[in-house]
Design a protein around this motif. Sequence first.
Motif, PDB file in Angstrom:
ATOM      1  N   VAL A 172      53.697  19.404  91.403  1.00  0.00           N
ATOM      2  CA  VAL A 172      53.986  18.001  91.104  1.00  0.00           C
ATOM      3  C   VAL A 172      53.942  17.212  92.407  1.00  0.00           C
ATOM      4  CG1 VAL A 172      55.658  16.354  90.187  1.00  0.00           C
ATOM      5  CG2 VAL A 172      55.425  18.617  89.123  1.00  0.00           C
ATOM      6  N   ILE A 173      53.093  16.191  92.446  1.00  0.00           N
ATOM      7  CA  ILE A 173      52.924  15.363  93.638  1.00  0.00           C
ATOM      8  C   ILE A 173      53.442  13.958  93.343  1.00  0.00           C
ATOM      9  CG2 ILE A 173      51.320  14.493  95.381  1.00  0.00           C
ATOM     10  CD1 ILE A 173      51.409  17.514  95.261  1.00  0.00           C
ATOM     11  N   LEU A 174      54.371  13.473  94.159  1.00  0.00           N
ATOM     12  CA  LEU A 174      54.904  12.121  94.025  1.00  0.00           C
ATOM     13  C   LEU A 174      54.586  11.350  95.300  1.00  0.00           C
ATOM     14  CD1 LEU A 174      58.512  13.102  92.857  1.00  0.00           C
ATOM     15  CD2 LEU A 174      56.513  12.757  91.398  1.00  0.00           C
ATOM     16  N   THR A 175      54.004  10.156  95.178  1.00  0.00           N
ATOM     17  CA  THR A 175      53.853   9.320  96.362  1.00  0.00           C
ATOM     18  C   THR A 175      55.019   8.336  96.420  1.00  0.00           C
ATOM     19  OG1 THR A 175      52.551   7.500  95.412  1.00  0.00           O
ATOM     20  CG2 THR A 175      51.342   9.472  96.104  1.00  0.00           C
ATOM     21  N   ASN A 176      55.395   7.986  97.631  1.00  0.00           N
ATOM     22  CA  ASN A 176      56.524   7.076  97.822  1.00  0.00           C
ATOM     23  C   ASN A 176      56.210   6.117  98.957  1.00  0.00           C
ATOM     24  OD1 ASN A 176      59.020   5.858  97.602  1.00  0.00           O
ATOM     25  ND2 ASN A 176      60.199   7.622  98.317  1.00  0.00           N
ATOM     26  N   GLU A 177      56.877   4.983  98.923  1.00  0.00           N
ATOM     27  CA  GLU A 177      56.673   3.964  99.946  1.00  0.00           C
ATOM     28  C   GLU A 177      57.657   4.171 101.102  1.00  0.00           C
ATOM     29  OE1 GLU A 177      57.161   0.331  97.842  1.00  0.00           O
ATOM     30  OE2 GLU A 177      55.426   0.666  96.552  1.00  0.00           O
ATOM     31  N   CYS A 204      67.055  10.231  88.316  1.00  0.00           N
ATOM     32  CA  CYS A 204      67.698  11.541  88.169  1.00  0.00           C
ATOM     33  C   CYS A 204      67.154  12.283  86.952  1.00  0.00           C
ATOM     34  CB  CYS A 204      69.214  11.390  88.059  1.00  0.00           C
ATOM     35  SG  CYS A 204      70.034  10.979  89.609  1.00  0.00           S
ATOM     36  N   ARG A 205      67.014  11.569  85.836  1.00  0.00           N
ATOM     37  CA  ARG A 205      66.469  12.204  84.628  1.00  0.00           C
ATOM     38  C   ARG A 205      65.015  12.610  84.843  1.00  0.00           C
ATOM     39  NH1 ARG A 205      69.619   8.072  82.291  1.00  0.00           N
ATOM     40  NH2 ARG A 205      67.808   6.697  82.062  1.00  0.00           N
ATOM     41  N   THR A 206      64.262  11.747  85.530  1.00  0.00           N
ATOM     42  CA  THR A 206      62.845  12.031  85.766  1.00  0.00           C
ATOM     43  C   THR A 206      62.670  13.251  86.652  1.00  0.00           C
ATOM     44  OG1 THR A 206      62.249   9.690  85.545  1.00  0.00           O
ATOM     45  CG2 THR A 206      60.689  11.121  86.697  1.00  0.00           C
ATOM     46  N   ILE A 207      63.412  13.306  87.752  1.00  0.00           N
ATOM     47  CA  ILE A 207      63.247  14.432  88.676  1.00  0.00           C
ATOM     48  C   ILE A 207      63.713  15.733  88.032  1.00  0.00           C
ATOM     49  CG2 ILE A 207      65.455  14.382  89.881  1.00  0.00           C
ATOM     50  CD1 ILE A 207      61.996  14.734  91.521  1.00  0.00           C
ATOM     51  N   THR A 208      64.731  15.660  87.172  1.00  0.00           N
ATOM     52  CA  THR A 208      65.185  16.853  86.459  1.00  0.00           C
ATOM     53  C   THR A 208      64.094  17.373  85.537  1.00  0.00           C
ATOM     54  OG1 THR A 208      67.502  16.140  86.532  1.00  0.00           O
ATOM     55  CG2 THR A 208      66.909  17.777  84.867  1.00  0.00           C
ATOM     56  N   THR A 209      63.444  16.451  84.822  1.00  0.00           N
ATOM     57  CA  THR A 209      62.351  16.825  83.928  1.00  0.00           C
ATOM     58  C   THR A 209      61.181  17.408  84.709  1.00  0.00           C
ATOM     59  OG1 THR A 209      62.942  15.101  82.325  1.00  0.00           O
ATOM     60  CG2 THR A 209      60.697  15.964  82.228  1.00  0.00           C
ATOM     61  N   LEU A 210      60.812  16.755  85.807  1.00  0.00           N
ATOM     62  CA  LEU A 210      59.671  17.215  86.604  1.00  0.00           C
ATOM     63  C   LEU A 210      59.957  18.573  87.245  1.00  0.00           C
ATOM     64  CD1 LEU A 210      58.637  13.867  88.326  1.00  0.00           C
ATOM     65  CD2 LEU A 210      57.471  15.029  86.437  1.00  0.00           C
ATOM     66  N   ARG A 211      61.178  18.770  87.701  1.00  0.00           N
ATOM     67  CA  ARG A 211      61.532  20.062  88.302  1.00  0.00           C
ATOM     68  C   ARG A 211      61.447  21.174  87.257  1.00  0.00           C
ATOM     69  NH1 ARG A 211      66.318  18.697  90.685  1.00  0.00           N
ATOM     70  NH2 ARG A 211      65.288  18.035  92.597  1.00  0.00           N
ATOM     71  N   LYS A 212      61.914  20.884  86.052  1.00  0.00           N
ATOM     72  CA  LYS A 212      61.841  21.868  84.968  1.00  0.00           C
ATOM     73  C   LYS A 212      60.390  22.188  84.632  1.00  0.00           C
ATOM     74  CE  LYS A 212      63.236  22.471  80.120  1.00  0.00           C
ATOM     75  NZ  LYS A 212      63.939  21.828  78.967  1.00  0.00           N
ATOM     76  N   ILE A 213      59.557  21.152  84.558  1.00  0.00           N
ATOM     77  CA  ILE A 213      58.141  21.357  84.270  1.00  0.00           C
ATOM     78  C   ILE A 213      57.480  22.200  85.362  1.00  0.00           C
ATOM     79  CG2 ILE A 213      55.904  20.172  84.227  1.00  0.00           C
ATOM     80  CD1 ILE A 213      57.330  17.867  82.744  1.00  0.00           C
ATOM     81  N   ALA A 214      57.749  21.844  86.614  1.00  0.00           N
ATOM     82  CA  ALA A 214      57.127  22.546  87.736  1.00  0.00           C
ATOM     83  C   ALA A 214      57.447  24.032  87.707  1.00  0.00           C
ATOM     84  CB  ALA A 214      57.593  21.926  89.047  1.00  0.00           C
TER      85      ALA A 214
END
Length: 232
Positions: A169-174, A152-162
């Motif tokens: 911002v590109i995230l890969t997931n399994e 949650c903290r990471t996605i909040t930071t990345l959304r703010k940066i974007a």
Amino acid sequence: MSQSLDRALGNGIPLGRIVELCGLPGSGRTELCIQLCVCVQIPSELGGLEAEAVYIDTSSNFRTSRLLEIAEGCRNYVFENIDSLHESSWNTKVLKGIHYMETFGVSEFCASIILLEELLQTNDKIKLIVIDNIAFPFKADCLETDRTGILCRTITTLRKIAIQKNIAVILTNEMTTRIGIGVVGALGGVWAHCSGIRLFMAPPHVAVTHNTGKPDSVAEIKITKDGIRDCG
């Protein structure tokens, strides 16, 4: 380098958004990430951003040799007969234009996000951030409650940066299996709504979903020596 994928996305990877690439091993997630790190550096006079990228590698997927292959494929595809752009100078530019961080485990992953914020304060040429892959650091020694908080903290930071920096911002997931549903992206149902756009990669098909204001769509691609290309 795939017009089919560009069309499915509604004109390529958008700046200011978070895009999640989901897929099984060998589906081309890392291939696409590396290609994007090359394409973001295409000169502005040729329609590119002439920018730089950050690559946070949590699972040791990145290969310099593969990067150079895709860089050469990009050079041949985009620059065609431009003799002034020599292979060696283009390869050097591509290598310098990617800020690479390799992390092992949750602690180093969290540290990389802090370093990322510091880097962006001094470098305004960065227009692409890749995290490959977002699920890997949480596979061991991490309680689900801790994982949820960190994500949650990471996605909040990345959304703010974007949004504030106008960066893609590109995230890969399994992929994982959920009873009663089937094969889905990892990290749970809450995480599924965190990214702005979701790509499910199963070449030759790539399904594009959650793209705000656009209908779900499908592209057809193939993985070649030169990178991601259209089928046919």
